[in-house]
Structure formats: C-alpha cells, structure tokens
Design a protein around this motif. Structure first.
Motif, mmCIF file in Angstrom:
data_model
loop_
_atom_site.group_PDB
_atom_site.id
_atom_site.type_symbol
_atom_site.label_atom_id
_atom_site.label_comp_id
_atom_site.label_asym_id
_atom_site.label_seq_id
_atom_site.Cartn_x
_atom_site.Cartn_y
_atom_site.Cartn_z
ATOM 1 N N ARG A 1 -72.601 -41.887 -5.703
ATOM 2 C CA ARG A 1 -74.021 -41.611 -5.944
ATOM 3 C C ARG A 1 -74.588 -40.856 -4.754
ATOM 4 N N GLY A 2 -75.734 -40.227 -4.979
ATOM 5 C CA GLY A 2 -76.432 -39.588 -3.877
ATOM 6 C C GLY A 2 -77.796 -39.094 -4.310
ATOM 7 N N ALA A 3 -78.590 -38.670 -3.329
ATOM 8 C CA ALA A 3 -79.920 -38.136 -3.604
ATOM 9 C C ALA A 3 -80.360 -37.281 -2.420
ATOM 10 N N PHE A 4 -81.118 -36.242 -2.724
ATOM 11 C CA PHE A 4 -81.719 -35.393 -1.703
ATOM 12 C C PHE A 4 -83.149 -35.074 -2.106
ATOM 13 N N GLY A 5 -84.051 -35.035 -1.128
ATOM 14 C CA GLY A 5 -85.376 -34.502 -1.371
ATOM 15 C C GLY A 5 -85.326 -32.987 -1.424
ATOM 16 N N TRP A 6 -86.306 -32.383 -2.038
ATOM 17 C CA TRP A 6 -86.300 -30.930 -2.208
ATOM 18 C C TRP A 6 -86.614 -30.177 -0.921
ATOM 19 N N ASP A 7 -86.962 -30.912 0.137
ATOM 20 C CA ASP A 7 -87.181 -30.238 1.413
ATOM 21 C C ASP A 7 -85.864 -29.926 2.116
ATOM 22 N N ALA A 8 -84.764 -30.437 1.609
ATOM 23 C CA ALA A 8 -83.454 -30.146 2.180
ATOM 24 C C ALA A 8 -82.975 -28.769 1.711
ATOM 25 N N ASP A 9 -81.988 -28.239 2.423
ATOM 26 C CA ASP A 9 -81.313 -27.019 1.979
ATOM 27 C C ASP A 9 -80.305 -27.448 0.922
ATOM 28 N N ILE A 10 -80.790 -27.540 -0.328
ATOM 29 C CA ILE A 10 -80.035 -28.184 -1.389
ATOM 30 C C ILE A 10 -78.661 -27.560 -1.596
#
Length: 252
Positions: A25-34
């Motif tokens: 599993r994982g998650a990133f906010g959209w402020d990251a360099d996706i």
C-alpha cells in the motif's frame, strides 16, 4: 496481481492486490513530485499484470501517474469511468458519468461486503452522502463542502475572522478559532445525521451508516447515529470491479 489507484482530490492512494489481499500500500499528497516519487517506489514492487485506476482529478495529474506507471512497469492504467450499472450497483443519476466514480466504487464495495442497505458518507475535501438499498439500487445523495473546506471558505470571504491557531471542536466555543472549527465540523455531522433520517424510510427504517474519507476519524464521534468506519472503500470497490471485469478486459 493488480495495481489499484485511487486519485482523490487531496491525495493519491494505491495498493497492490494479490488474490483477495492488499500486499503493498501507499499514498502521496499532490504536493509531491508524483511521477518521480511513484516511479521510484514502484520500481521495487512486484510486477502487476494490470493497473486499474479511479480518478476524480484533472488530466494533468492522471498523466503524471500514467508516466510513473509506464516507467516502473511498462504498463498504462485503465481508468474506470462511472457506469449506469456494474457489479450489482445501479446508478441513480440520469447522466451516470456525473456521479463521482469514487462514490460509485464505494457502493460497489458496500454491496459486495454485505453492508447494504446503508448510507455511505465520505468526508474529505467534500462531504458526500449516498443511499444504497439492499438490491444495489443507488437512491441518490447529497454533496457539501467538507469541514476543512468550510473553514477555508469562511476565512477567504471575511476580513476579520483570522484565528492565530487551529481550533478545536467544543460544545460551546469561547474563541474564534474554536468557534469556526466547531461550527464547521458540527454542521457536517448534522448533515450526515439528517441524511440518514431522510433516507431511512426508503432503506427499511434502520440503515447502517458507513463513514470513509481522510477526515472520517474526526467526524465519527460527532454523529448521533452509530457508524462503521470503512477505510479504503474506493480501493476495495476497485478490487471488486477488477475481478468482475478480468475476463472481458473491460476497464472503461
């Protein structure tokens, strides 16, 4: 294995499905360099056979995720778009595609998990409410700003409401920060409770209430009705969808 993607307004969540289990599993906010962050992470993951995604965001962010998938796996996501009917769930909207795919997939999960009839509430950027009967018929729903968006709206539209710190939810607030937080969170709680009451006659009188979304843990204690927290409902709905459409290869 299938890589499942949930592109929400605030963040991207993803999980690798092996059989009936999420093994990564994982998650990133959209402020990251996706594109960079995802490709770097996914490069160490097992190779999926397919990638299936649900998105409520713009083409730019979908493209960034697609670029990462190509780089890591040499695969492109198949994007699920909201249908009129699938996986036993019938969409109430006359224009089915205008119902958010996240809401539809949450209902797919609820029906498959045996939670229908129920009211589904999700609280994040928006507060969404849907009624699902025991036959899988979506009866309709409501949409409102989520509690944090409500607070931002007040701050953006007023000159003197400028709390110096984040507020806490209180029964009777004695300062602006707590008053703003309390009013917005309690407004959302009241809306959920009212929706349950309005939907109950069409759902057999005592529907279960499920709650998901990034702010579910904060809202749950404020509700008058008993609630079941259902995290990752969109990813779980995607898993049901992916298994149902595996043979036909029909993603969109």
């Amino acid at each position: 294995m299938i890589l499942l993607l949930d592109l929400g307004n605030t963040r991207l969540k993803f999980a690798l499905l092996d059989g009936d289990e999420f093994i990564r599993r994982g998650a990133f906010g959209w402020d990251a360099d996706i594109a960079h962050e995802l490709s770097a992470l996914w490069g160490s993951w097992p190779m999926p056979q397919r990638i299936v995604g649900a998105s409520v965001v713009d083409d730019t962010r979908e493209t960034a995720v697609t670029v990462a998938a190509r780089k890591a796996f040499d695969l492109e996501p198949g994007w699920v778009r909201t249908p009129a009917q699938a996986c036993g769930v019938t969409n109430a909207y006359a224009e089915p595609h205008r119902l958010g795919v996240d809401r539809f997939l949450a209902m797919v999960d609820a029906l498959a998990a045996g939670r229908a009839p129920c009211v589904l509430a999700s609280v994040g950027t928006a507060l969404t409410l849907d009624a699902l009967d025991g036959r899988g018929h979506h009866l309709g729903g409501w949409i409102a700003p989520g509690p944090l968006l409500m607070q931002q709206s007040v701050l953006g539209a007023t000159a003197q409401v400028r709390p110096e710190h984040a507020g806490a939810v209180r029964d009777l607030a004695n300062n602006t920060a707590d008053g703003l937080a309390s009013g917005c969170w309690q407004a959302c709680a009241a809306l959920v409770d009212r929706f349950v009451e309005r939907a109950a006659p069409q759902l057999g009188g005592g529907p279960a209430l499920t709650l998901g979304g990034g702010d579910a843990d904060t809202l749950a204690p404020l509700l008058d009705h008993d609630v079941v927290l259902v995290p990752d409902a969109v990813l779980r709905g995607l898993a049901v969808w992916s298994r149902a459409h595996a043979r036909a290869g029909d993603i969109a």
